[in-house]
Design a protein around this motif. Structure first.
Motif, PDB file in Angstrom:
ATOM      1  N   MET A  36      27.436  27.289  14.841  1.00  0.00           N
ATOM      2  CA  MET A  36      26.706  26.894  13.651  1.00  0.00           C
ATOM      3  C   MET A  36      26.131  25.501  13.848  1.00  0.00           C
ATOM      4  SD  MET A  36      26.814  29.409  11.469  1.00  0.00           S
ATOM      5  CE  MET A  36      26.639  28.799   9.806  1.00  0.00           C
ATOM      6  N   THR A  54      24.095  22.172  13.201  1.00  0.00           N
ATOM      7  CA  THR A  54      23.740  21.480  11.962  1.00  0.00           C
ATOM      8  C   THR A  54      22.823  20.330  12.310  1.00  0.00           C
ATOM      9  OG1 THR A  54      25.909  22.022  11.039  1.00  0.00           O
ATOM     10  CG2 THR A  54      24.643  20.302   9.927  1.00  0.00           C
ATOM     11  N   PRO A  55      21.673  20.240  11.684  1.00  0.00           N
ATOM     12  CA  PRO A  55      21.154  21.198  10.713  1.00  0.00           C
ATOM     13  C   PRO A  55      20.370  22.316  11.388  1.00  0.00           C
ATOM     14  CG  PRO A  55      19.715  19.314  10.836  1.00  0.00           C
ATOM     15  CD  PRO A  55      20.825  19.044  11.818  1.00  0.00           C
ATOM     16  N   TYR A 112      17.915  29.256   8.680  1.00  0.00           N
ATOM     17  CA  TYR A 112      18.242  30.659   8.883  1.00  0.00           C
ATOM     18  C   TYR A 112      17.222  31.510   8.132  1.00  0.00           C
ATOM     19  CZ  TYR A 112      22.515  28.868  10.886  1.00  0.00           C
ATOM     20  OH  TYR A 112      23.397  28.203  11.685  1.00  0.00           O
ATOM     21  N   ASP A 123      19.540  27.094   4.467  1.00  0.00           N
ATOM     22  CA  ASP A 123      20.120  26.240   5.507  1.00  0.00           C
ATOM     23  C   ASP A 123      21.631  26.380   5.576  1.00  0.00           C
ATOM     24  OD1 ASP A 123      20.501  25.051   3.023  1.00  0.00           O
ATOM     25  OD2 ASP A 123      20.496  23.025   3.855  1.00  0.00           O
ATOM     26  N   GLN A 124      22.216  26.979   4.542  1.00  0.00           N
ATOM     27  CA  GLN A 124      23.646  27.250   4.548  1.00  0.00           C
ATOM     28  C   GLN A 124      23.942  28.368   3.570  1.00  0.00           C
ATOM     29  OE1 GLN A 124      25.974  23.933   2.943  1.00  0.00           O
ATOM     30  NE2 GLN A 124      24.068  22.982   2.284  1.00  0.00           N
ATOM     31  N   SER A 161      23.569  27.800  -0.204  1.00  0.00           N
ATOM     32  CA  SER A 161      22.295  27.340  -0.753  1.00  0.00           C
ATOM     33  C   SER A 161      21.491  28.512  -1.314  1.00  0.00           C
ATOM     34  CB  SER A 161      21.462  26.641   0.328  1.00  0.00           C
ATOM     35  OG  SER A 161      22.129  25.488   0.793  1.00  0.00           O
ATOM     36  N   PHE A 171      24.461  34.296   8.585  1.00  0.00           N
ATOM     37  CA  PHE A 171      25.367  33.144   8.641  1.00  0.00           C
ATOM     38  C   PHE A 171      26.716  33.560   9.218  1.00  0.00           C
ATOM     39  CE2 PHE A 171      22.529  31.418   5.297  1.00  0.00           C
ATOM     40  CZ  PHE A 171      22.315  30.153   5.818  1.00  0.00           C
ATOM     41  N   ARG A 205      28.780  32.491  12.693  1.00  0.00           N
ATOM     42  CA  ARG A 205      30.130  31.905  12.642  1.00  0.00           C
ATOM     43  C   ARG A 205      31.080  32.670  13.551  1.00  0.00           C
ATOM     44  NH1 ARG A 205      30.652  31.073   6.275  1.00  0.00           N
ATOM     45  NH2 ARG A 205      31.497  33.174   6.457  1.00  0.00           N
TER      46      ARG A 205
END
Length: 242
Positions: A15, A17-18, A21, A37-38, A41, A135, A139
């Motif tokens: 993952m 950062t930043p 996606y 972005d996460q 969000s 996401f 991970r």
């Protein structure tokens, strides 16, 4: 469809950062893009008309730039994306990779469908779920099966074998159609007799030759059969050289 196992560690399973996606839903007349972005969000959703790569690709690049500004990401932040294998094939994957996007193509049959999604199915829910799973995939979770994207050359070879298989089915279809027409007149023939010359010699039970629309339809079917046989022979000869 070839897929890659999900327990193999790859550089993508981290993952950064930043990062941005992007989930892509490919439809017949439009592409739906979902950005974030996460995972927590809100998703930014946009629609892009599907009118060929010359118009679609600049729009996708433009929307990526807008999404980076929306989520206050640096212009050089990496972009990770996903779409389902299907109608669009692999050209979109190759295009995304060509301008620096880290894309995966997934097997649609491997998508998890929640009960709520079964009851309330909308484009937004589909896109949101795809983005959330993206996401989770990065991970390191076992979310879906990733399709192994072939090279252009490999895809071309597969196309040749698929054409062969399709022509074999078409050949059988024409043979069965001709035999069905003849069977309706009490006539049984071998496959080797399915030629214009062979059919011209056939007679009904009363010794009359086949004529009229029946003869015309048979000639049409034999012409199609001959064309399929010719094309099939060419493809088999090409496959023999590979």
């Amino acid at each position: 469809m070839q897929t890659t196992p999900q327990n193999i560690t790859t550089p993508a399973l981290c993952m950064p950062t930043p990062a941005l996606y992007m989930a892509i839903e490919c439809g017949g007349s439009k592409f739906l893009l979902g950005f974030s972005d996460q995972i927590a969000s809100p998703m930014r959703k946009v629609s892009v008309a599907s009118r060929g790569f010359a118009l679609v690709l600049p729009r996708i690049q433009d929307e990526i730039a807008k999404a980076k500004r929306r989520f206050k990401l640096p212009a050089d932040a990496p972009v990770f994306s996903v779409y389902e294998a299907g109608y669009e094939g692999f050209w979109l994957h190759r295009a995304l990779v060509s301008f620096g996007v880290h894309n995966v193509v997934i097997d649609p049959s491997s998508l998890r469908v929640e009960q709520r999604a079964r009851r309330v199915k909308t484009d937004r829910l589909d896109l949101q779920k795809l983005l959330e799973d993206l996401f989770r995939y990065h991970r390191g979770e076992k979310v879906w099966k990733v399709v192994t994207v072939p090279t252009v050359e490999q895809e071309d070879e597969r196309r040749l074998t698929r054409r062969r298989d399709a022509l074999c089915k078409e050949k059988t279809m024409h043979i069965n159609r001709i035999k069905s027409l003849l069977n309706g007149n009490g006539i049984k023939v071998k496959n080797s007799d399915l030629t214009d010359e062979g059919l011209a010699q056939l007679k009904r039970f009363d010794a009359s030759y086949l004529g009229g629309e029946l003869a015309s339809e048979l000639r049409d079917e034999v012409a199609r059969l001959d064309l399929v046989k010719s094309q099939l022979g060419e493809i088999k000869a090409r496959l023999a050289t590979l």
